[in-house]
Design a protein around this motif. Sequence first.
Motif, PDB file in Angstrom:
ATOM      1  N   LEU A  55     -17.203 -44.840  37.064  1.00 16.32           N
ATOM      2  CA  LEU A  55     -16.036 -44.796  37.952  1.00 16.32           C
ATOM      3  C   LEU A  55     -14.907 -44.023  37.283  1.00 16.32           C
ATOM      4  CD1 LEU A  55     -15.516 -48.397  39.398  1.00 16.32           C
ATOM      5  CD2 LEU A  55     -16.705 -46.480  40.443  1.00 16.32           C
ATOM      6  N   ILE A  56     -14.220 -43.188  38.051  1.00  9.89           N
ATOM      7  CA  ILE A  56     -12.990 -42.585  37.557  1.00  9.89           C
ATOM      8  C   ILE A  56     -11.958 -43.697  37.389  1.00  9.89           C
ATOM      9  CG2 ILE A  56     -11.103 -41.037  38.132  1.00  9.89           C
ATOM     10  CD1 ILE A  56     -13.109 -39.268  39.581  1.00  9.89           C
ATOM     11  N   GLY A  57     -11.337 -43.762  36.220  1.00 12.81           N
ATOM     12  CA  GLY A  57     -10.355 -44.810  35.932  1.00 12.81           C
ATOM     13  C   GLY A  57     -10.669 -45.494  34.628  1.00 12.81           C
ATOM     14  N   ASP A  58      -9.628 -45.973  33.960  1.00 13.72           N
ATOM     15  CA  ASP A  58      -9.796 -46.615  32.656  1.00 13.72           C
ATOM     16  C   ASP A  58     -10.451 -47.981  32.780  1.00 13.72           C
ATOM     17  OD1 ASP A  58      -8.614 -44.699  30.855  1.00 13.72           O
ATOM     18  OD2 ASP A  58      -6.672 -45.209  31.720  1.00 13.72           O
ATOM     19  N   PHE A 455     -10.643 -38.438  29.115  1.00 13.94           N
ATOM     20  CA  PHE A 455     -10.606 -38.597  30.561  1.00 13.94           C
ATOM     21  C   PHE A 455     -10.912 -40.051  30.915  1.00 13.94           C
ATOM     22  CE2 PHE A 455     -12.313 -38.557  34.850  1.00 13.94           C
ATOM     23  CZ  PHE A 455     -11.406 -37.742  35.510  1.00 13.94           C
ATOM     24  N   PRO A 456     -10.175 -40.633  31.864  1.00 10.85           N
ATOM     25  CA  PRO A 456     -10.404 -42.045  32.222  1.00 10.85           C
ATOM     26  C   PRO A 456     -11.691 -42.230  33.020  1.00 10.85           C
ATOM     27  CG  PRO A 456      -8.735 -41.094  33.664  1.00 10.85           C
ATOM     28  CD  PRO A 456      -9.054 -40.048  32.627  1.00 10.85           C
ATOM     29  N   ARG A 457     -12.620 -42.991  32.472  1.00  4.96           N
ATOM     30  CA  ARG A 457     -13.864 -43.286  33.180  1.00  4.96           C
ATOM     31  C   ARG A 457     -14.378 -44.648  32.736  1.00  4.96           C
ATOM     32  NH1 ARG A 457     -15.803 -39.238  29.741  1.00  4.96           N
ATOM     33  NH2 ARG A 457     -16.038 -37.696  31.399  1.00  4.96           N
ATOM     34  N   THR A 458     -15.049 -45.333  33.623  1.00  4.08           N
ATOM     35  CA  THR A 458     -15.638 -46.642  33.334  1.00  4.08           C
ATOM     36  C   THR A 458     -17.132 -46.558  33.652  1.00  4.08           C
ATOM     37  OG1 THR A 458     -13.585 -47.771  33.954  1.00  4.08           O
ATOM     38  CG2 THR A 458     -15.596 -49.103  33.880  1.00  4.08           C
TER      39      THR A 458
END
Length: 630
Positions: A55-58, A455-458
């Motif tokens: 997922l895009i996002g921290d 880059f923010p990814r989970t």
Amino acid sequence: MTSPAPRRSALRALGAWLWARLGADPHEALVVAAALLLLAGLSLAPGLAELNTALIGDPGGDNLRGLWGLELARRSLLPPNVGLFSREFNFPFGGWALVLPYASSVAAAPLGLLLSPAARWNLAVLFWLWSTGLGMAAWVRTRSGSWSAGLAAGGVLMGQPMLLHAVADGTPEHLGFGTMLATLCLLELLIRRPSAVRAALIGLVGGLVALDSPYQAVFLALLALERGPLTALRLRRFGGSGALVVVLVGLLCVGLAAGGLLALYGQFPAAGATGADLAANRAGNAVSLVHWWRLEMGRFSTRDPSLVPAALALWTVLPALLLGLWGGLRASLTLLTALLLAILAMGVGADHAAPLGGWLAGVGAPLARAIDAWNGLLYELPGISAVRFPRRFLVPAGMALLVAAGVGWARLEERLRRAHGRGPAQRALLLGLGFALAFIGGQEGQRVMGLHQPFPRTTLPWVAAMDFIAAHPEPGAVALLPEKRASRRVLKRHELPVFGGLDAALGGAAPLYLQVLHGRPQVGYPALLTLAPRERTPRARGLLEDWDQLANPAMLGEAPPVSATRAEDDGRRAVGLELLLREGLRFLVLDDALYADAERAALRRQLGGHLAEEHTFDDGTGLRVIVLRP
């Protein structure tokens, strides 16, 4: 029978009529839309490269809650749900759910038909970012008459640090401003050609903005305020009964939308800080000039997700300011609006005296006190008084500044066209220049925010137990046990245990992610301000509490209450169980590490003949799935 040629001619004529009504050049508009989509895709490329696996996002942000909300908005459109009332959570009692941004989530709902959960979210983030840039381009176009200015403004806005922070934080209500910007475009069209239809559209679309976010409703009101005098002047020139009809229709639609929204938001429990807590909240969440300067100077080699990049890239602010000043009187009110919003972003009670005093010598400290006093008055006004995070005003401040810059750009563009003509080559050159500035401005904002550092990814874990439930032929709802975890103290967000010992990146949002995977109604629900679950019946509530308390030995180090285990109370529990089974509960998922053999045996006894299947899975520290029969 109509031949194909006349049919195509009729379609072309219809298309030309629509574009003429919109006041747009179709070729330039499509080029701008495609260019902004390319820029948005380049910004999010590392996340889109892992479309189905991350997922895009921290990790630890709100992206999992956003993904759940996106799926809830889609499923709530299907029976037996009724719009904003859903039985997808708090099953079988359901409740009211206003997933923010609601209108934008419904617009993105078709993405959920064929795509994986991760792909749904990632493409929705791309859609929200692109719609914001495109809305900005259209607004600048309606204000300045220049698509090249709109392209540059849209690209710069998509790189604004606070907007990219919403990408990293997983808060789409602070990312998708397309509906708000479309309302401002409609306002410009109303100013040009007053009509009752446009006035009605403004009221109705403005209502959708408030459904996306109350913050956006406040921003919309402040950005539209400067156009009030011009709107009144045009309506006066329109004259007669026609102007009265336009005003009455607009007021009626705005009133209906406002009344409906007040009634809707009244369904949710009032929450938030008040008094001294609210003042401390505003001071702590205002723009920090020191932090802004450190971001601008590149003092951080890596991005810290815990620090909010409350800043505007100075190398985009300064050229935009100069262009706005070149725009003259047409841009003056817009520049003042940008200044007002930037001042609001400085909050009330924040310590601005030290940095301003250091930078502006004897003028700095009095200026900081004046800003604080001015904001103290403004934050008492309706709408603004509800704002708890002043730094969010940087987003509309940047929008207003870019509109003013667009007006100045259009003035320069007109001079160039007088000197060199208005042919296709000149238009292509101007669009190319707009694209270059959009790219450079977006990159500058990404540098200040540190979007790619890292880059923010989970990364999302695969959960076999959820695959089993999703593929099971028996329809029905799911209960995760324990639903509520007992603790001897209030846990902070990062301290919340992960259900089933699954990936730590899931945090306390693991139950939401599991529901997205199995795709069925679920008994539990998150603690969100825009959810209003209905009250459970005493028997059903007591049964679920007993099942939670069976995990007390692992959670609290103490035995479960006698009332949760003794056979004499099985009759009471059977009433609650029958209710849940009758409504459609079919699966129990146990965090197996929290239930010892004795507690699992007590649970099996309480289920009696309703236990149909039992399976264990090695996900995390172990999940146990119990399939129930009516």
